[in-house]
Write a protein that holds these residues in place. Structure first.
Motif, short mmCIF file in Angstrom:
data_model
loop_
_atom_site.label_atom_id
_atom_site.label_comp_id
_atom_site.label_asym_id
_atom_site.label_seq_id
_atom_site.Cartn_x
_atom_site.Cartn_y
_atom_site.Cartn_z
N VAL A 6 -46.10 -27.82 -11.81
CA VAL A 6 -47.00 -28.32 -10.77
C VAL A 6 -48.23 -27.26 -10.46
CG1 VAL A 6 -47.23 -29.28 -8.40
CG2 VAL A 6 -45.23 -29.44 -9.79
N GLU A 7 -49.43 -27.66 -10.75
CA GLU A 7 -50.54 -26.70 -10.60
C GLU A 7 -50.81 -26.55 -9.18
OE1 GLU A 7 -53.81 -26.80 -14.01
OE2 GLU A 7 -52.96 -28.73 -13.91
N GLN A 8 -51.61 -25.15 -8.98
CA GLN A 8 -52.13 -24.93 -7.89
C GLN A 8 -53.14 -26.24 -7.13
OE1 GLN A 8 -53.85 -21.32 -7.71
NE2 GLN A 8 -54.41 -21.43 -5.68
N GLN A 9 -53.96 -26.58 -7.84
CA GLN A 9 -54.72 -27.67 -7.68
C GLN A 9 -54.62 -28.67 -8.73
OE1 GLN A 9 -58.25 -25.17 -7.99
NE2 GLN A 9 -58.88 -25.56 -5.69
N PRO A 10 -53.23 -29.62 -8.41
CA PRO A 10 -53.33 -30.83 -9.37
C PRO A 10 -54.36 -31.67 -9.36
CG PRO A 10 -51.74 -31.00 -7.49
CD PRO A 10 -52.76 -29.68 -7.11
N ILE A 11 -54.10 -32.35 -10.42
CA ILE A 11 -54.94 -33.73 -10.57
C ILE A 11 -54.11 -34.71 -10.74
CG2 ILE A 11 -55.42 -33.49 -13.20
CD1 ILE A 11 -58.42 -33.80 -12.36
N LEU A 12 -54.48 -35.96 -9.97
CA LEU A 12 -53.85 -37.23 -10.04
C LEU A 12 -54.41 -38.13 -10.94
CD1 LEU A 12 -52.42 -37.54 -6.25
CD2 LEU A 12 -51.21 -36.51 -8.32
N PHE A 13 -53.81 -38.90 -11.77
CA PHE A 13 -54.45 -39.99 -12.54
C PHE A 13 -54.99 -41.18 -11.85
CE2 PHE A 13 -50.21 -38.94 -15.12
CZ PHE A 13 -50.82 -38.05 -15.88
N THR A 14 -56.15 -41.68 -12.23
CA THR A 14 -56.91 -42.37 -11.43
C THR A 14 -56.24 -43.95 -11.27
OG1 THR A 14 -58.71 -41.59 -12.57
CG2 THR A 14 -59.17 -43.48 -11.28
N GLU B 110 -37.51 -42.47 -3.58
CA GLU B 110 -36.67 -41.36 -3.13
C GLU B 110 -37.41 -40.18 -3.08
OE1 GLU B 110 -32.29 -42.17 -4.75
OE2 GLU B 110 -33.13 -40.28 -5.18
N VAL B 111 -38.28 -40.04 -4.05
CA VAL B 111 -38.98 -38.68 -4.17
C VAL B 111 -40.25 -38.87 -3.10
CG1 VAL B 111 -38.12 -37.73 -6.39
CG2 VAL B 111 -40.29 -39.46 -6.20
N LEU B 112 -40.58 -39.84 -2.93
CA LEU B 112 -41.83 -40.08 -1.98
C LEU B 112 -41.28 -39.78 -0.58
CD1 LEU B 112 -43.88 -43.21 -3.50
CD2 LEU B 112 -44.43 -40.88 -3.19
N ASP B 113 -40.08 -40.29 -0.40
CA ASP B 113 -39.41 -40.03 1.00
C ASP B 113 -39.34 -38.45 0.94
OD1 ASP B 113 -39.27 -42.29 2.25
OD2 ASP B 113 -37.31 -42.88 1.54
N LEU B 114 -39.05 -37.79 0.15
CA LEU B 114 -38.63 -36.28 0.13
C LEU B 114 -39.87 -35.58 0.58
CD1 LEU B 114 -35.85 -35.02 -0.72
CD2 LEU B 114 -36.91 -34.50 -2.78
N VAL B 115 -41.13 -36.13 0.07
CA VAL B 115 -42.19 -35.34 0.47
C VAL B 115 -43.02 -36.00 1.67
CG1 VAL B 115 -42.52 -34.35 -2.04
CG2 VAL B 115 -43.71 -36.76 -1.40
N ALA B 116 -42.36 -37.00 2.16
CA ALA B 116 -42.99 -37.87 3.20
C ALA B 116 -44.19 -38.64 2.97
CB ALA B 116 -43.05 -36.69 4.45
N GLU C 47 -52.09 -33.77 0.57
CA GLU C 47 -51.53 -35.11 0.09
C GLU C 47 -51.30 -35.17 -1.48
OE1 GLU C 47 -52.72 -37.81 4.05
OE2 GLU C 47 -54.18 -37.96 1.88
N THR C 48 -52.34 -34.71 -2.09
CA THR C 48 -52.44 -34.86 -3.51
C THR C 48 -51.20 -33.61 -4.02
OG1 THR C 48 -54.87 -35.25 -3.50
CG2 THR C 48 -53.78 -34.18 -5.59
N GLN C 49 -51.07 -32.76 -3.55
CA GLN C 49 -50.12 -31.78 -3.82
C GLN C 49 -48.75 -32.24 -3.46
OE1 GLN C 49 -51.05 -28.11 -1.72
NE2 GLN C 49 -51.95 -27.13 -3.50
N ARG C 50 -48.65 -32.98 -2.56
CA ARG C 50 -47.25 -33.83 -2.27
C ARG C 50 -46.97 -34.74 -3.49
NH1 ARG C 50 -46.55 -35.42 3.71
NH2 ARG C 50 -48.84 -35.01 4.09
N ILE C 51 -48.03 -35.43 -3.61
CA ILE C 51 -47.77 -36.43 -4.92
C ILE C 51 -47.56 -35.60 -6.11
CG2 ILE C 51 -48.75 -38.44 -6.02
CD1 ILE C 51 -47.89 -39.21 -3.27
N ALA C 52 -48.22 -34.87 -6.35
CA ALA C 52 -47.86 -33.85 -7.57
C ALA C 52 -46.47 -33.39 -7.66
CB ALA C 52 -48.98 -32.80 -7.62
N ILE C 53 -45.91 -32.85 -6.38
CA ILE C 53 -44.52 -32.32 -6.51
C ILE C 53 -43.78 -33.63 -6.65
CG2 ILE C 53 -42.79 -31.31 -4.67
CD1 ILE C 53 -45.45 -29.88 -3.67
N ALA C 54 -44.05 -34.72 -6.03
CA ALA C 54 -43.00 -35.82 -6.10
C ALA C 54 -42.98 -36.18 -7.47
CB ALA C 54 -43.49 -37.07 -5.05
N ARG C 55 -44.06 -36.24 -8.14
CA ARG C 55 -44.10 -36.63 -9.80
C ARG C 55 -43.36 -35.65 -10.55
NH1 ARG C 55 -50.35 -37.11 -12.07
NH2 ARG C 55 -50.28 -34.55 -11.88
#
Lengths: 157, 231
Positions: A83-91, A118-124, A140-148
């Motif tokens: 998981v990068e410091q500045q993650p990029i999410l797909f469009t 489950e993982v979305l819950d985990l990162v709220a 929020e982007t970082q949290r989705i990247a962690i959930a991903r």
């Protein structure tokens, strides 16, 4: 040991960006990596995530010597997610971003949905499941990247 | 200026009456241009993708050559293809000259560099983190390529639309390789040139209006797609 690294170097042109004589990382530990700008932190992490082939050196992962063929690396990448410091999410939506790793692993749809929620819950971030990934804030982007990454149930993050 | 106004009025009447000759010309144009755009896309998109995605010796010179080919004049392509498909050419026995296929061959040569270079530009602009993210999440090389393709889709769609616009508006290849045969190889642009030579502007203006309308409709469609798929 989870990772054993010996005489690892990475050279771009004439520039040696990584030079590590020995490094051991234990299983189940949280490790921090400190160093000034340009000291090769990202290069090391990308090498340990099997995204980058080193110029020379040896990596032993989980008692297996890593051969740098693309097929073998693809297998190993399914165990180590970066998981990068500045993650990029797909469009696409946040939900579909989290779904990506599960889809490539051919996880059945029903199980996929359960894991994603489950993982979305985990990162709220459950309320943001249908939100456009590119409209999320930095945090929020970082949290989705962690959930991903978590959705893939990797052995190492 | 009267003749322009009169031609415009006559053109509107022609369009309104769905004149048979006009419809045939438009259909031939659309058929030829769509075929060449489709073939060029099937060649140019994978080629552009491969060039942008992979590192290989001679990559820069390949891109430079492709960029140079963007300036290729249609008459030069017409002449080049003619040399191969005329009776004395090596493909002479295939009887391609003055057929719609001949126009398609010439137009494909014209727009393959456009599709390829636009695709290279679209792919190259994609942040490398997309590739790394897909790979670290366990994607295979093909799945990673699909992710990048998806992120670059608007650039690639623009390449296709620009190429279609280029071929539907070109006259040199259609005239030299198609021969402007009524009902067979007469396209909108060759018909406009002919009508101009005859001093008959009504059909030329009508065709000009249709050309502009097609271009406008394509851009509307492109904008609609952009708006609909940008999540």
């Amino acid at each position: 040991m989870l990772f054993e690294v010996k005489n690892l170097t990475k050279i771009y042109g004439n520039r040696k960006v990584l030079d590590i004589s020995e490094l051991c990382l234990e299983k189940g530990k949280v490790c921090g990596l400190l160093g000034p700008n340009g000291s090769g932190k990202t290069t090391l992490l990308e090498t340990l995530s099997f995204l980058l082939r080193p110029t020379t050196g040896e990596i032993v992962y989980d008692s297996r010597k890593v051969g740098f063929s693309e097929t073998l690396l693809q297998e190993l990448r399914r165990e180590v997610v970066m998981v990068e410091q500045q993650p990029i999410l797909f469009t696409t939506s946040a939900y579909k971003n989290v779904e990506f790793g599960l889809k490539v692993r051919k996880v059945p749809k029903k199980r996929r949905k359960r894991i994603i929620l489950e993982v979305l819950d985990l990162v709220a971030m459950r309320d943001f499941a249908d939100a456009s990934a590119h409209k999320l804030s930095g945090g929020e982007t970082q949290r989705i990247a962690i959930a991903r990454a978590l959705a893939c149930s990797p052995r190492v993050i | 200026m009267d003749f322009l106004f009169d031609s415009f009025v006559s053109a509107i009447l022609l369009l309104k009456s769905l004149d048979a000759e006009l419809c045939t010309i438009v259909l031939v144009s659309l058929k030829v241009s769509s075929s060449s755009t489709l073939i060029a896309s099937l060649i140019g998109i994978p080629a552009g993708f491969a060039i942008a995605f992979r590192e290989f010796p001679g990559k820069r010179i390949t891109i430079t050559i492709l960029n140079t080919l963007l300036a290729l004049p249609t008459v030069a392509i017409g002449l080049f293809v003619y040399a191969f498909i005329s009776r004395r050419g090596i493909f002479g026995p295939l009887d391609l000259l003055y057929t719609q296929k001949a126009i398609v061959i010439g137009q494909v040569i014209l727009i393959v560099p456009i599709v390829t270079t636009f695709t290279i530009a679209a792919i190259s602009r994609i942040d490398d983190r997309y590739r790394k993210s897909a790979m670290t999440l366990g994607a295979t090389t093909l799945q990673t390529a699909v992710v990048i393709f998806r992120e670059a889709r608007f650039g690639i769609l623009a390449a296709i639309i620009a190429s279609f616009g280029r071929v539907i508006a070109e006259v040199g290849i259609s005239m030299m390789l198609g021969g402007n045969a009524k009902g067979f190889t007469r396209t909108m642009t060759t018909a406009m040139a002919l009508e101009y030579d005859k001093g008959e502007f009504a059909l030329a203006v009508a065709l000009g209006l249709i050309l502009l309308s097609i271009s406008f409709a394509l851009n509307l469609f492109f904008n609609y797609l952009q708006g609909r798929t940008r999540v």
